[in-house]
Scaffold this active site. Sequence first.
Site, PDB file in Angstrom:
ATOM      1  N   ARG A  91       0.843  -1.205  -0.038  1.00  0.00           N
ATOM      2  CA  ARG A  91       0.023   0.014  -0.046  1.00  0.00           C
ATOM      3  C   ARG A  91       0.779   1.355   0.048  1.00  0.00           C
ATOM      4  O   ARG A  91       0.494   2.352  -0.187  1.00  0.00           O
ATOM      5  CB  ARG A  91      -1.023   0.049   1.201  1.00  0.00           C
TER       6      ARG A  91
ATOM      7  N   GLU B  54       5.268 -11.153  15.370  1.00  0.00           N
ATOM      8  CA  GLU B  54       4.918 -11.669  16.448  1.00  0.00           C
ATOM      9  C   GLU B  54       5.150 -13.298  16.481  1.00  0.00           C
ATOM     10  O   GLU B  54       5.808 -13.666  17.466  1.00  0.00           O
ATOM     11  CB  GLU B  54       3.290 -11.556  16.727  1.00  0.00           C
TER      12      GLU B  54
HETATM   13  P1  AMP Z   1       3.859  -2.664  11.822  1.00  0.00           P
HETATM   14  O1  AMP Z   1       4.756  -3.171  11.290  1.00  0.00           O
HETATM   15  O2  AMP Z   1       3.166  -3.443  13.131  1.00  0.00           O
HETATM   16  O3  AMP Z   1       3.937  -1.280  12.316  1.00  0.00           O
HETATM   17  O4  AMP Z   1       2.757  -2.840  10.997  1.00  0.00           O
HETATM   18  C1  AMP Z   1       2.882  -2.077   9.788  1.00  0.00           C
HETATM   19  C2  AMP Z   1       2.313  -2.857   8.340  1.00  0.00           C
HETATM   20  O5  AMP Z   1       1.399  -3.602   8.626  1.00  0.00           O
HETATM   21  C3  AMP Z   1       1.917  -1.736   7.456  1.00  0.00           C
HETATM   22  O6  AMP Z   1       2.597  -2.117   6.356  1.00  0.00           O
HETATM   23  C4  AMP Z   1       0.458  -1.911   7.433  1.00  0.00           C
HETATM   24  O7  AMP Z   1      -0.063  -1.956   6.292  1.00  0.00           O
HETATM   25  C5  AMP Z   1       0.055  -3.301   8.223  1.00  0.00           C
HETATM   26  N1  AMP Z   1      -0.844  -3.155   9.236  1.00  0.00           N
HETATM   27  C6  AMP Z   1      -0.587  -3.151  10.643  1.00  0.00           C
HETATM   28  N2  AMP Z   1      -1.522  -3.238  11.343  1.00  0.00           N
HETATM   29  C7  AMP Z   1      -2.536  -2.854  10.744  1.00  0.00           C
HETATM   30  C8  AMP Z   1      -3.998  -2.300  10.860  1.00  0.00           C
HETATM   31  N3  AMP Z   1      -4.506  -2.406  12.163  1.00  0.00           N
HETATM   32  N4  AMP Z   1      -4.972  -2.151   9.821  1.00  0.00           N
HETATM   33  C9  AMP Z   1      -3.964  -1.978   8.596  1.00  0.00           C
HETATM   34  N5  AMP Z   1      -2.898  -2.327   8.138  1.00  0.00           N
HETATM   35  C10 AMP Z   1      -2.094  -2.829   9.261  1.00  0.00           C
END
Ligand code: AMP
Length: 166
Positions: free
Chosen positions: A57, A94
């Site tokens: 995205r 995780e």
């Molecule tokens: P993080 O590494 O935990 O910051 O997760 C970020 C990545 O996961 C990004 O590329 C987001 O597109 C996706 N992502 C994580 N949590 C969500 C959420 N609640 N809704 C949509 N996309 C998420």
Amino acid sequence: MHPFESHIRNVPDFPKAGIIFKDITPLLQERFSEVIEAISQGINWDEIDHVVGIESRGFILGAAMAQLKGKGFIPMRKKGKLPPPIIAESYALEYGSDTLEMIINTKAAKVLLVDDVLATGGTLRAAMKLCEKNQLKVTSMALLINLTFLNNFKEEGLPVHSVLNY
Ligand code: AMP
């Protein structure tokens, strides 16, 4: 309430139990040019040579931002998609781990890093590291949504711009 919020779908337990997934597809469909303008504001574009978008995205948003501001676009992809020579960075999830890759960059430059949602920050931290290893100085980061309760980027003083904050 921000006018974009009514176009974001909160999908419980996707892709797994306990996660409330922010589905931005209705927002992209209804308000794409406003979204690109909003996410491009408040960024010092003079200090940016290229936009780096994180698969997938981050490609949609980052490529349109690069077009709007007349910058080049660099894709950062998931493992195994880019041909050599590549540089990689792995990070813990995780359960298990994931890897981001870029084509090796040979000329130092300043970049804006773009993704749709900042959650725990694992992805963005790995993306920052990969850029720095690849001679790309991250001067700014842009997200459409920052789930601030899941990360402490702001407290750490990292240059994060986001349109919607939860
Ligand atoms: P993080 O590494 O935990 O910051 O997760 C970020 C990545 O996961 C990004 O590329 C987001 O597109 C996706 N992502 C994580 N949590 C969500 C959420 N609640 N809704 C949509 N996309 C998420």
